[in-house]
Motif scaffolding. Structure first.
Motif, short mmCIF file in Angstrom:
data_model
loop_
_atom_site.label_atom_id
_atom_site.label_comp_id
_atom_site.label_asym_id
_atom_site.label_seq_id
_atom_site.Cartn_x
_atom_site.Cartn_y
_atom_site.Cartn_z
N ARG A 107 -26.56 3.07 -7.62
CA ARG A 107 -27.63 3.13 -8.87
C ARG A 107 -26.85 4.56 -9.45
O ARG A 107 -26.75 5.41 -9.07
N VAL A 108 -26.71 4.55 -10.81
CA VAL A 108 -26.65 5.60 -11.73
C VAL A 108 -27.80 5.67 -12.55
O VAL A 108 -27.95 4.72 -13.42
N GLU A 111 -29.81 2.29 -13.47
CA GLU A 111 -29.08 1.26 -13.67
C GLU A 111 -28.09 0.87 -12.13
O GLU A 111 -27.59 1.96 -11.67
N VAL A 113 -24.93 -0.24 -10.54
CA VAL A 113 -23.54 -0.21 -10.89
C VAL A 113 -22.74 -1.10 -10.01
O VAL A 113 -21.39 -1.29 -10.24
N GLY A 114 -23.33 -1.36 -8.59
CA GLY A 114 -22.44 -1.95 -7.87
C GLY A 114 -23.15 -1.98 -6.33
O GLY A 114 -24.27 -1.62 -6.20
N THR A 132 -18.24 -3.37 -7.76
CA THR A 132 -18.73 -3.45 -9.02
C THR A 132 -19.05 -5.11 -8.99
O THR A 132 -18.71 -6.01 -8.31
N PHE A 166 -16.74 5.20 -13.53
CA PHE A 166 -16.79 3.80 -13.58
C PHE A 166 -16.32 3.03 -14.89
O PHE A 166 -16.09 2.07 -14.99
N THR A 167 -16.20 3.83 -15.99
CA THR A 167 -15.57 3.41 -17.15
C THR A 167 -14.16 3.07 -17.08
O THR A 167 -13.60 2.26 -17.71
N ALA A 170 -13.84 -0.58 -16.61
CA ALA A 170 -14.45 -1.40 -17.66
C ALA A 170 -13.59 -2.37 -18.24
O ALA A 170 -12.17 -2.17 -18.51
N LYS A 202 -23.10 8.94 -17.40
CA LYS A 202 -23.81 8.30 -16.08
C LYS A 202 -24.76 7.28 -16.42
O LYS A 202 -24.94 6.58 -15.65
N GLY A 205 -23.33 4.16 -16.72
CA GLY A 205 -22.55 3.47 -15.73
C GLY A 205 -21.16 3.28 -15.79
O GLY A 205 -20.68 2.57 -15.24
#
Length: 205
Positions: A107-108, A111, A113-114, A132, A166-167, A170, A202, A205
């Motif tokens: 979690r971030v 949320e 995220v994976g 993810t 994480f981006t 994306a 953050k 996510g």
């Protein structure tokens, strides 16, 4: 309860030795000749250590009854365990084993995220493998600054990732959305401080 202490890698040589990924801080105590290790899957074991030696920074193990390279190859991917009461009582309270971490939600903020899919134990610092929802793997340094909370009971760990961690994975459309937001801010002259951008990243996510 059993604790994972290693994962078997590829064979070494032709006499049945295998490389292992060490997941314990005390390999000199865990892999002494005569020690019997539980194996997952159970069809591969149990295995009794015959010898343990280092080849540079790689640990090589030989097991009773494993005498050929082909037999050693059959063990590849097997996970080696010891009983939890064999683990030192003075182990660090903040030390976690791979089997405890795998499957935890990542979690971030609020949320997800994976999920944690593995742990790479490295000489300098350990790396969490986070998968993810899109199926991509991201390596996250397993340090307190980035992973401030591990909650085994509730099934999650909390991240405060570095900006872009994480981006970078994306989808193209998502990356464009991030870019457009920043360009809009630039056009209006409302460029916030770098710290605010980091916090927003953050949360997203």
């Amino acid at each position: 309860m059993q604790v994972q202490v290693a994962r078997i890698g590829k064979p070494h040589g032709i006499k049945g030795e295998v490389t292992v990924q060490v997941l314990t801080d005390a390999p000199e105590n865990r892999f002494v000749p005569g020690v019997e290790l539980t194996v997952e899957p159970a069809t591969l074991g149990p295995l009794t250590v015959v010898s343990a030696r280092w080849n540079k920074d790689i640990l090589l193990l030989a097991f009773d009854g494993v005498m050929t390279r082909n037999r050693a190859e059959e063990l590849r991917g097997g996970k080696l365990f010891v009983e939890s009461d064999e683990v030192d009582d003075d182990d660090d309270d903040d030390a976690w084993y791979e089997h405890e971490l795998v499957g935890l939600e990542v979690r971030v903020g609020s949320e997800v995220v994976g999920k944690v899919s593995g742990l790479n134990t490295m000489p300098v610092q350990d790396l969490l493998i986070v998968t993810t929802a899109a199926g991509e793997e991201i390596l996250v340094p397993f340090v307190a600054e980035i992973v401030p909370e591990v909650n085994i009971a509730d099934g999650y760990l909390l991240l405060t990732p570095l900006e872009g961690l994480f981006t970078v994975n994306a989808e193209p459309g998502e990356e464009a959305a991030v870019t457009d937001t920043r360009n809009t801010a630039d056009a209006t002259g409302e460029n916030g401080p770098a710290g605010e951008d980091g916090a927003a990243g953050k949360d997203a996510g």
